[in-house]
Design an enzyme around this catalytic site. Structure first.
Site, PDB file in Angstrom:
ATOM      1  N   GLU A   1      -5.454  -9.845  14.459  1.00  0.00           N
ATOM      2  CA  GLU A   1      -4.889  -8.916  15.649  1.00  0.00           C
ATOM      3  C   GLU A   1      -6.057  -7.949  15.763  1.00  0.00           C
ATOM      4  OE1 GLU A   1      -1.105  -6.088  16.567  1.00  0.00           O
ATOM      5  OE2 GLU A   1      -1.037  -7.421  14.845  1.00  0.00           O
TER       6      GLU A   1
ATOM      7  N   ARG B   1      -0.720 -13.298  -0.210  1.00  0.00           N
ATOM      8  CA  ARG B   1      -1.784 -12.602   0.165  1.00  0.00           C
ATOM      9  C   ARG B   1      -2.422 -11.879  -1.100  1.00  0.00           C
ATOM     10  NH1 ARG B   1       0.101  -9.769   4.437  1.00  0.00           N
ATOM     11  NH2 ARG B   1      -1.401  -7.994   4.215  1.00  0.00           N
TER      12      ARG B   1
ATOM     13  N   LYS C   1      -3.942  -2.350   6.906  1.00  0.00           N
ATOM     14  CA  LYS C   1      -4.838  -1.650   8.351  1.00  0.00           C
ATOM     15  C   LYS C   1      -4.327  -0.442   8.496  1.00  0.00           C
ATOM     16  CE  LYS C   1      -4.689  -5.678  10.679  1.00  0.00           C
ATOM     17  NZ  LYS C   1      -5.069  -6.619  11.707  1.00  0.00           N
TER      18      LYS C   1
END
Ligand code: ATP
Ligand code: MG
Length: 562
Positions: free
Chosen positions: A32, A258, A268
């Site tokens: 993204e 992850r 982020k």
């Protein structure tokens, strides 16, 4: 290459190839564009592009740009640059989810027509309240049974911009009692009057991630859609949509753990706070776990790829020790960085028996273990040198084999040096200079009479050395888990105030031509890279990683002994 699968994902892929379910493997990396890529993304990039390479397939780069927001263009550019830097390429397969908005819209109408989606006028809060909990079923919205005609009309008017943000949504009509909450009539479209970085003001309704992602995978013919574990319980919805829409392919979603790293934040949102609140100098601050920060820090992309390969793929979340990353960095730099001399904390040495005004050019290999590998440079030697302040002790403790009064050491690539006298500042008592002598017969580092010295230290010639700003980095957080903060505080409370130290160093003359991005080992001090802040006459180095400091280890062990 071995034919053994190295993880459960590759095992699945091998099986799909063996059974003929697929003949070509197609993966994708779907960032993204709302921030810079970090080392966690690298794990996903290395996995997706690595699989495509290994199995002769392809990997797409798809920007998952379904949220209109600001500054996306900057992020798109940085993401492209960072993936290339890591060593991967998507060829012509660069896509944007926003390119599929028209197709996704058609599929939304398809669901409405099939009686499998409806326009809901409940507010976001009401929708949440109606959804129920893990132990209680949800209850249906009063708008759930609108006719196909009414739904189509309202949805078209949503698109036409007749309604304000948040006033209506489109929902899939699945099952308000499903045990998986994601299946309790998930929202597919919402109204957002905002300008999109690619589609401008063409749209005021935007598809939700769950509606856009799997369908984008299908449009592109993705065979294996690899994502992190938080999407595991979205998989039933992923599959439901693929089954209920006339999509051209049937991608399979597979989840993996992850990456979490000690002493590091990899969200982020948190990284953005570090940048916007000024705790670091930017996304590419060398203390950041972003790929641009790591690049600026001097970390070779090969080291990141090796690290990602070594940590492997797990199905459960865990935290990797950042020391493992540091190990991979040292391992790579050890094989590839030229060795030079730089003194971080200079102490002046005058060699009383060396002729004034004389300079010798000594030959030194850039890679002592295998001199032909990187060639030679010359290092000027003269009467006044700098050595590292910690390489001298007036009162040397046991096992300190470096310079001390009356003691002899070897100067790397040069001569034996003996300390004769210590000069101090009369006011502060600080050592300002050492008066020494050298033995001209020891040029090259050995004494013809066979006498030995126990230490070899690095040095630079004062008249020839270049001043350099050296930025020494330590961990950005001083706790293994930065989120482990005291009551009422957040991760920022665990920032390490000593994460950056700047020193004025002196480096050997051969570094005059060093260019940003060049990597070196300063012998005995660590690995360093030239920072882009470097200007003519002003060299700036970043320390990538220190060498493991054996003296510090010995001292610590000695302190621990009773
Ligand atoms: P964040 O949670 O930091 O906001 P994100 O997951 O929302 O990151 P995306 O741009 O959506 O960021 O991620 C692109 C891809 O990278 C996704 O497939 C995502 O699963 C993967 N990814 C993100 N963070 C990690 C991580 N820490 N470890 C492995 N893969 C990751
Ligand atoms: Mg995401």
């Amino acid at each position: 290459m071995t034919s053994e699968p190295k993880d459960f994902i590759r095992e699945i892929i091998r099986e799909d190839l063996r059974t003929g379910k697929h003949t070509t493997i197609v993966t994708r990396f779907p960032p993204e564009p709302n921030g810079y890529l970090h080392i966690g993304h690298a794990k996903s990039i290395v996995l997706n592009f690595g699989i495509a390479q290994e199995f002769g397939g392809r990997c797409h780069l798809r920007f998952d740009d379904t949220n209109p927001s600001r500054e996306e263009e900057e992020y798109v550019q940085s993401i492209i640059e960072d993936i290339h830097w890591l060593g991967f390429d998507w060829g012509e397969h660069l896509y944007f989810a926003s390119d599929y908005f028209e197709q996704l819209y058609e599929w939304a109408e398809y669901l409405i027509t099939a009686g499998e989606a409806y326009v809901d006028d409940l507010s976001a809060e009401e929708i949440r309240a109606y959804r129920g909990t893990l132990t209680e079923p949800g209850k249906p919205s009063p708008y759930r049974d609108r006719s196909v005609e009414e739904n189509l009309d309202l949805f078209r008017r949503m698109r036409a911009g007749e309604f304000p943000d948040g006033s209506r949504v489109l929902r899939a009509k699945i099952d308000m009692a499903a045990s998986n909450l994601n299946l309790r009539d998930p929202v597919l479209y919402r109204i957002v009057h905002a300008t999109h970085h690619r589609t401008g003001d063409r749209w005021c309704i935007y598809p939700m991630y769950d509606f856009a992602h799997g369908q984008s995978d299908a449009i592109e013919g993705i065979t294996h859609s690899l994502c992190t574990l938080e999407f595991e319980n979205h998989r039933p919805l992923y599959d439901w949509l693929i089954e209920h829409l006339p999509v051209p392919a049937r991608p399979r979603q597979i989840e993996f753990a992850r990456l979490n790293l000690t002493y590091t934040v990899l969200s982020k949102r948190k990284l953005l706070r570090l940048v916007t609140e000024g705790h670091v100098t930017g996304w590419d601050d060398p203390r950041m776990p972003t790929l641009s920060g790591m690049r600026r820090r001097g970390i070779p992309p090969e080291a990141i790829r090796t690290f990602c390969d070594r940590i492997g793929m797990a199905k459960r979340d865990s935290t990797v020790d950042v020391a493992q990353l540091e190990f991979c960095i040292r391992d790579e730099l050890n094989r590839t960085a030229r060795r030079v001399m730089g003194v971080l904390n200079p102490l002046r040495v005058v060699i009383e028996n060396y002729p004034e005004g004389q300079t010798e050019q000594l030959e030194a290999p850039y890679y002592p273990d295998d001199p032909p590998k990187m060639g030679m440079r010359t290092v000027p030697f003269s009467r006044v040198l700098y050595i590292e302040r910690e390489d001298f002790r007036e009162d040397p403790p046991k096992k300190f084999f470096r310079l001390a009064p009356g003691r002899e050491v070897r100067l790397r690539w040069a001569y034996f040096l003996r300390c004769e006298r210590v000069i101090k500042d009369p006011d502060t008592g600080e050592i300002t200079e050492l008066r020494c002598t050298y033995d001209p017969a020891t040029r090259g580092g050995d004494a013809p009479d066979g006498r030995k010295v126990r230490g070899t230290i690095h040095w630079v010639s004062a008249a020839h050395a270049l001043p350099a700003e050296v930025r020494l980095y330590d961990r950005l957080f001083n706790r293994p888990n930065p989120d482990d903060a005291p009551e009422g505080k957040d991760f920022l409370a665990n920032l390490n105030p000593g994460s950056l130290t700047i020193v004025e160093a002196r480096v050997e003359a051969s570094l005059a031509t060093a260019a940003p991005g060049d990597r070196y080992q300063f012998e005995r001090r660590g690995y360093f890279t030239v920072d882009p802040d470097t200007r003519p006459g002003h060299l700036v180095f970043n320390r990538t990683v220190p060498l493991r400091d054996t003296w510090a280890k010995i001292e610590k062990q000695m302190k621990q002994r009773p």
